[in-house]
Write a protein that holds these residues in place. Structure first.
Motif, PDB file in Angstrom:
ATOM      1  N   ILE A 106      26.054 -58.189 160.459  1.00  0.00           N
ATOM      2  CA  ILE A 106      26.060 -59.602 160.836  1.00  0.00           C
ATOM      3  C   ILE A 106      26.639 -59.731 162.237  1.00  0.00           C
ATOM      4  O   ILE A 106      27.633 -59.078 162.576  1.00  0.00           O
ATOM      5  N   SER A 107      26.040 -60.591 163.048  1.00  0.00           N
ATOM      6  CA  SER A 107      26.510 -60.792 164.418  1.00  0.00           C
ATOM      7  C   SER A 107      27.907 -61.406 164.427  1.00  0.00           C
ATOM      8  O   SER A 107      28.305 -62.076 163.469  1.00  0.00           O
ATOM      9  N   PRO A 108      28.679 -61.208 165.508  1.00  0.00           N
ATOM     10  CA  PRO A 108      30.047 -61.740 165.569  1.00  0.00           C
ATOM     11  C   PRO A 108      30.137 -63.255 165.438  1.00  0.00           C
ATOM     12  O   PRO A 108      31.146 -63.775 164.955  1.00  0.00           O
ATOM     13  N   HIS A 144      19.867 -45.072 158.890  1.00  0.00           N
ATOM     14  CA  HIS A 144      21.082 -44.963 158.091  1.00  0.00           C
ATOM     15  C   HIS A 144      22.088 -46.061 158.408  1.00  0.00           C
ATOM     16  O   HIS A 144      22.898 -46.418 157.556  1.00  0.00           O
ATOM     17  N   ALA A 145      22.073 -46.564 159.646  1.00  0.00           N
ATOM     18  CA  ALA A 145      23.110 -47.529 160.019  1.00  0.00           C
ATOM     19  C   ALA A 145      22.638 -48.446 161.133  1.00  0.00           C
ATOM     20  O   ALA A 145      21.878 -48.026 162.010  1.00  0.00           O
ATOM     21  N   VAL A 146      23.085 -49.689 161.076  1.00  0.00           N
ATOM     22  CA  VAL A 146      22.940 -50.620 162.194  1.00  0.00           C
ATOM     23  C   VAL A 146      24.329 -51.194 162.473  1.00  0.00           C
ATOM     24  O   VAL A 146      25.101 -51.454 161.542  1.00  0.00           O
ATOM     25  N   ALA A 147      24.655 -51.364 163.741  1.00  0.00           N
ATOM     26  CA  ALA A 147      25.960 -51.905 164.118  1.00  0.00           C
ATOM     27  C   ALA A 147      25.792 -52.824 165.308  1.00  0.00           C
ATOM     28  O   ALA A 147      25.098 -52.483 166.268  1.00  0.00           O
ATOM     29  N   ILE A 148      26.408 -53.984 165.247  1.00  0.00           N
ATOM     30  CA  ILE A 148      26.336 -54.969 166.324  1.00  0.00           C
ATOM     31  C   ILE A 148      27.646 -54.933 167.097  1.00  0.00           C
ATOM     32  O   ILE A 148      28.735 -54.920 166.503  1.00  0.00           O
ATOM     33  N   LEU A 155      22.823 -53.991 169.793  1.00  0.00           N
ATOM     34  CA  LEU A 155      22.578 -53.550 168.427  1.00  0.00           C
ATOM     35  C   LEU A 155      22.286 -52.053 168.469  1.00  0.00           C
ATOM     36  O   LEU A 155      21.374 -51.618 169.172  1.00  0.00           O
ATOM     37  N   ALA A 156      23.084 -51.270 167.750  1.00  0.00           N
ATOM     38  CA  ALA A 156      22.873 -49.823 167.686  1.00  0.00           C
ATOM     39  C   ALA A 156      22.189 -49.466 166.376  1.00  0.00           C
ATOM     40  O   ALA A 156      22.572 -49.963 165.312  1.00  0.00           O
ATOM     41  N   ILE A 157      21.173 -48.599 166.470  1.00  0.00           N
ATOM     42  CA  ILE A 157      20.393 -48.183 165.313  1.00  0.00           C
ATOM     43  C   ILE A 157      20.469 -46.660 165.217  1.00  0.00           C
ATOM     44  O   ILE A 157      20.111 -45.959 166.171  1.00  0.00           O
ATOM     45  N   ALA A 158      20.956 -46.144 164.099  1.00  0.00           N
ATOM     46  CA  ALA A 158      21.107 -44.701 163.905  1.00  0.00           C
ATOM     47  C   ALA A 158      20.140 -44.223 162.835  1.00  0.00           C
ATOM     48  O   ALA A 158      20.083 -44.803 161.748  1.00  0.00           O
ATOM     49  N   THR A 159      19.382 -43.170 163.137  1.00  0.00           N
ATOM     50  CA  THR A 159      18.315 -42.723 162.235  1.00  0.00           C
ATOM     51  C   THR A 159      18.470 -41.264 161.825  1.00  0.00           C
ATOM     52  O   THR A 159      19.237 -40.509 162.411  1.00  0.00           O
TER      53      THR A 159
END
Length: 210
Positions: A106-108, A144-148, A155-159
């Motif tokens: 969720i965004s800040p 595997h992960a998303v981080a805002i 937005l970081a997307i890890a695969t």
């Protein structure tokens, strides 16, 4: 060396617990599990406050809004559900994912959220209306992960193929892509929103944005 001690054990789920999130004021926490339920617990006593039902399959992701007033959950039934934290009532169901959702953030400011999973696009959603904002990238692998980032910029997307993709959270445009020589499984931003840590199968990498 100091040692830790178990303070309490929270029981009630009848399957694996897939995700946990703690409220901004640390007074309660939410867990999501294979039993298709989401449970809200009192952090001080460990008592179960309420059980949220509605998902039709394993629930794999849970995130709590910055103001602590609501939470979002997602999983194998391909839906994202937004719940009122106080009453446990479901506010809305977001549909459009074409496969299981494994990661969510969720965004800040709480106005949008991002979801990703197995072989599906990374999607962003408007939390007020439940409408899908954008489909960022079709991915054939497993996200595997998303981080805002704390400032809501990135937005970081890890695969699972080791790709770490950075998207602009304001314009939903690709900004950068980095590679790890291992599966990327989790990610977290530094407080200044200028660097992101990505954990993999063999270690932790730190990427700086330029």
């Amino acid at each position: 060396a100091a040692s830790g001690a178990l303070r309490r054990s929270l029981t009630g789920h009848t399957g694996w617990i897939q995700a946990v999130a703690i409220s901004p004021d640390s007074t309660w926490l939410a867990t999501a599990g294979d039993d298709c339920t989401v449970r809200i617990w009192d952090a001080a006593s460990g008592a179960l406050r309420r059980s949220l039902t509605g998902h039709k399959d394993h629930v794999r992701a849970v995130a709590i809004a910055p103001d602590g007033m609501w939470l979002a959950t997602a999983g194998d039934d391909r839906t994202v559900r937004i719940w009122d934290a106080a009453s446990g009532a479901q506010r809305r169901s977001l549909t459009g994912n074409t496969s299981q959702v494994y990661a969510m953030a969720i965004s800040p400011d709480g106005t949008w959220l991002a979801t990703a999973g197995l072989g599906d696009a990374v999607r962003t959603w408007d939390t007020a209306s439940g409408a899908q904002r954008h489909s960022l990238a079709d991915r054939q692998g497993w996200v595997h992960a998303v981080a805002i980032a704390p400032d809501g910029t990135w937005l970081a997307i890890a695969t699972n193929d080791g790709t770490v993709a950075i998207w602009d959270g304001r314009s939903d445009r690709a900004h950068a892509a980095m590679r790890m020589d291992q599966l990327a499984q989790t990610s977290a931003w530094t407080l200044d929103s200028k660097s992101v840590f990505v954990g993999g199968t063999r270690g932790l990498c730190l990427f700086d944005l330029r």
